[in-house]
Design a protein around this motif. Structure first.
Motif, PDB file in Angstrom:
ATOM      1  N   SER A 194      -4.097   7.419   2.777  1.00  0.00           N
ATOM      2  CA  SER A 194      -3.775   6.047   3.169  1.00  0.00           C
ATOM      3  C   SER A 194      -5.001   5.422   3.794  1.00  0.00           C
ATOM      4  CB  SER A 194      -2.651   6.052   4.213  1.00  0.00           C
ATOM      5  OG  SER A 194      -1.470   6.531   3.635  1.00  0.00           O
ATOM      6  N   VAL A 236       1.072  -5.468   9.742  1.00  0.00           N
ATOM      7  CA  VAL A 236       1.720  -5.607   8.435  1.00  0.00           C
ATOM      8  C   VAL A 236       2.923  -6.531   8.541  1.00  0.00           C
ATOM      9  CG1 VAL A 236       1.022  -3.404   7.410  1.00  0.00           C
ATOM     10  CG2 VAL A 236       3.063  -3.501   8.853  1.00  0.00           C
ATOM     11  N   PHE A 238       3.535  -1.767   4.096  1.00  0.00           N
ATOM     12  CA  PHE A 238       3.049  -0.401   4.090  1.00  0.00           C
ATOM     13  C   PHE A 238       4.202   0.536   3.764  1.00  0.00           C
ATOM     14  CE2 PHE A 238       2.153   3.728   6.108  1.00  0.00           C
ATOM     15  CZ  PHE A 238       1.024   4.049   5.375  1.00  0.00           C
ATOM     16  N   LEU A 293      -4.966  -2.670   4.184  1.00  0.00           N
ATOM     17  CA  LEU A 293      -4.006  -3.656   4.692  1.00  0.00           C
ATOM     18  C   LEU A 293      -4.680  -5.000   4.961  1.00  0.00           C
ATOM     19  CD1 LEU A 293      -2.035  -1.204   7.017  1.00  0.00           C
ATOM     20  CD2 LEU A 293      -1.449  -1.864   4.672  1.00  0.00           C
ATOM     21  N   ALA A 305      -5.374   1.682  14.697  1.00  0.00           N
ATOM     22  CA  ALA A 305      -4.569   2.644  13.938  1.00  0.00           C
ATOM     23  C   ALA A 305      -4.633   4.020  14.592  1.00  0.00           C
ATOM     24  CB  ALA A 305      -5.053   2.711  12.491  1.00  0.00           C
ATOM     25  N   ALA A 308      -0.152   1.769  10.565  1.00  0.00           N
ATOM     26  CA  ALA A 308      -0.108   0.544   9.767  1.00  0.00           C
ATOM     27  C   ALA A 308       0.361  -0.638  10.602  1.00  0.00           C
ATOM     28  CB  ALA A 308       0.803   0.738   8.556  1.00  0.00           C
ATOM     29  N   MET A 325      -6.335   2.618   5.670  1.00  0.00           N
ATOM     30  CA  MET A 325      -5.777   1.515   6.458  1.00  0.00           C
ATOM     31  C   MET A 325      -6.574   0.218   6.280  1.00  0.00           C
ATOM     32  SD  MET A 325      -2.957   2.485   7.880  1.00  0.00           S
ATOM     33  CE  MET A 325      -2.123   4.089   7.676  1.00  0.00           C
ATOM     34  N   SER A 338       3.193   7.242   0.687  1.00  0.00           N
ATOM     35  CA  SER A 338       1.837   7.549   1.132  1.00  0.00           C
ATOM     36  C   SER A 338       1.695   9.011   1.513  1.00  0.00           C
ATOM     37  CB  SER A 338       1.468   6.664   2.324  1.00  0.00           C
ATOM     38  OG  SER A 338       1.397   5.307   1.926  1.00  0.00           O
ATOM     39  N   GLU A 344       0.854  -1.194   0.000  1.00  0.00           N
ATOM     40  CA  GLU A 344       0.000   0.000   0.000  1.00  0.00           C
ATOM     41  C   GLU A 344       0.887   1.239   0.000  1.00  0.00           C
ATOM     42  OE1 GLU A 344      -3.243   0.695  -0.109  1.00  0.00           O
ATOM     43  OE2 GLU A 344      -2.874   2.828   0.245  1.00  0.00           O
TER      44      GLU A 344
END
Lengths: 260, 260, 260, 260
Positions: free
Chosen positions: A164, A216, A181, A169, B210, A211, A166, A186, A152
């Motif tokens: 971005s 991730v 990420f 993900l 997040a 992220a 999220m 981004s 991403e």
């Protein structure tokens, strides 16, 4: 659920000494933080905003430098490819081939990259939904190579800005491939400075934390000893000296998140 | 850098018993996780997608129930207001007045809310940039009331979808006011089911993680014992029984992030 | 398929003389172009970007001026309403009540407006898909009043910018209600000047031509004799002296398009 | 201010006979409408949504067919190129090289295309602002070739949808290069059908009318005798039999708009 890997390096290769210095310092920062490290750098910036932007040192010299980083620092290396016939020679030197976001739908490039057997990091196009990446990955997987990472790096949000999402993900993770990420691109403001892209370096750390909190497999961060004078992506690169502390914090978050 | 506060409750008030049950269980979950808790519920859904959506039980009965929750469970309460002349009577009962996102630019409502002296939680409009909220907050602050919270709940992203821009959290924090992340409405799919809004409950937890990793003063989550049969926002409410574990994880993240 | 109607006037009422002058000159321009004309002006700007923006002359004086325009110039008048209890008194004076875009989901306002029996021009929220307007119109129609107009005025497109999706015009027309294109607010740059909204006056004419070529029942254009010194929306208002030529061209296009 | 040129043809070449039939019928429709005509078809679909999509008949056979269309029907031809080394051989046969939207930032492709001396139609990337196209055109112009066309084909708007921003047409025209509106790809729903892209054929005509009313040098429309069974872009291609009437209406609009 291993700790996230760090993909880091300068936006573009500048010289052998510079690459070795950066790789060495980033490797040490990664070791300190207990994360695996893949050195990233480009030998050709094939899609600069304008002709005035520096293109890079070229494939031949670039691959020599990447080979030196690999041999002397002892870390795997990643670089991006822009044409099908570059994939095989590049894969002789690097561990991970990267497909640029603008090119993530180019079938021939994906197939040529896949056929090398190298790991392939595919940047999600700014124009694609996260669920569209399953078809993209399938193009590479059709070659029998499933060493795929999906990355991403922001989605188009009006003009000259990315956002971005999220949710991308976990959505991309449904493919079963590790998700990366890219905290650097981004925060790009594409075309936002007339003949080059601007950036918002101050959001690299919060977005990387976000992220990692979502979960991730790898974090991609471009870093530079003098970002304000770097030949490309300066506005969104992190100063080298900020990396150890940034990685320490990300690693602690990652541990916590992955321990449930 | 105190632990985040939890703003939670059902989307709309259904009955006194139901509210007390939810408040009691959410208070216990919050206590377990070591977070302060503010009970949230609406007595009037003034902007449903269609007329067919249930409006709510009304102000009089709603305020009685909120007063009961306050007295019997011993927690502060929050509800949303839709007209300037509702602010004063509502503020006699509740601790926090909430300005709905669609109404966040209505000057009279902001001024009337501010004049009550109650804390004011302003939802950022889906149509606003995070930096635009400084002017919005200034309208409330002009009344002398600076007990203001600014709340991210998603930005318009194409049709029938929102995106949570995590940069909005530090940008709004520059105002100096505490920032709230509404994890429930951020995953709404506005109008996405014909005559009602859809939602993506599965993203509440990752987006809340997040936001906490970026750093927030409060997290807003709607919860319900039977979300699939709730009169509104069912698709994006979290099942009550999932809250203790969700809060435990968020609290651990918050601790880590705020300890630096 | 009658010729489009023109809804035009200043953003906000400044004085009786000013309103009469503008109405008279716009009526003449409309007559010249062969379009019906509805005078538009606001007596209250209830949702300015910041407190510093001028609010307007108020309802009482505003309605007097609108009544004067109606009587002395002999044209129907339109103004916007922001609260349910304003609908009835305003409808005693004006021909068309307008629902502001931010308020287009507020059920009570829609019902109160509908109950007056006046024609209702509903601005589509910047956060809504065009197909979502069917539910909005249905709220008004539930009162038995189907004198409804649906108005496109731009959709959120990233931050501080709108985009005019011309598909919205035929999509909203599927409801059977006449569709209006607001060429003035479609070129707004919301919040784009810090404490006020910017605008792109140069795109009013091309976007109005585009909308007329797609096919609309009415065009909404704010005009002013001195837009650069107007108290609101100056950057996107058209200079009064440009209106006759703009209308002439739009009318010719409209004729051609509607003759098939 | 000459009448708009028509760029039209099937999305991809299917066979020599099919191409000749389409070219002949489109040429006749264009002649009837009094517009110049350039036949467009692709010999390779290099960026299909998924591997399952048909790639096309290939360069060798494709160029033979395009040469036949050129010779037998007597019209200029356009096709898209995906790699720098394809530009020279393709330019030996075709009049206009087209740069695909995803590739509009690839410097080597732009330079190689420019060096052929052929006219170059550059599709604006879905991820680019219209003002960013000045830098893109400058890359081609740096080769000394200024026979450049800039083509709007929709901007990313959330996921799986594009929006046609009509402001892009006058903005790109500021470069001094002729501006094309691609009415076919602007109504694409990218990735919107799982492994292929959907489309909204019903909006081709209204968007084409809108663009012509704003003012363009050329209109790009894909057409097919049996769009629902075409190997690609079927959902957004116009049935061949609808073209004469569509062109007649666009031509009348164009005349009116360009006569001022």
């Amino acid at each position: 659920d291993r700790p996230f890997a760090l993909i880091a390096g300068p936006c573009q290769l500048e010289s052998r000494d510079h690459a070795l210095m950066l790789a060495e310092r980033l490797a040490r920062a990664a070791e300190l933080a207990g994360t695996r490290f893949i050195f990233k750098a480009s030998y050709d910036k094939a899609n600069r905003s304008s002709l005035a932007g520096k293109r890079g040192i070229g494939m031949e010299e670039g691959l020599e430098i990447l080979a030196a980083v690999r041999a002397e620092i002892g870390v795997p290396v990643l670089t991006d490819v822009h044409a099908p016939d570059h994939c095989a020679p590049v894969a002789e030197v690097v561990d991970v081939l990267q497909i640029p976001a603008f090119l993530c739908r180019q079938t021939d490039l994906l197939l040529a990259a896949g056929r090398t057997g190298a790991a392939i990091n595919i940047k999600k196009g700014q124009f694609l939904a996260p669920w569209d990446m399953a078809n993209v990955a399938e193009k590479v997987a059709s070659t029998g190579n499933t060493r795929i990472l999906l990355c991403e790096r922001g989605a188009s949000f009006g003009y000259n800005m990315l956002v971005s999402d999220m949710r991308a993900l976990p959505i991309m993770a449904r493919t079963g491939y590790p998700v990366v990420f890219d905290a650097t691109h981004s925060v790009q403001l594409p075309g936002g400075q007339g003949t080059s892209s601007g950036g918002q370096r101050e959001f690299v750390a919060p977005l990387a934390r976000a992220a990692v909190a979502v979960g991730v497999a790898a974090v991609f961060i471009e870093a530079h000893d003098d970002p304000d004078h770097a030949p490309s992506d300066g506005p969104n690169m992190v100063p080298l000296e900020a990396m150890p502390e940034l990685l320490r914090r990300l690693r602690a978050l990652d541990d916590l998140v992955k321990s449930g």
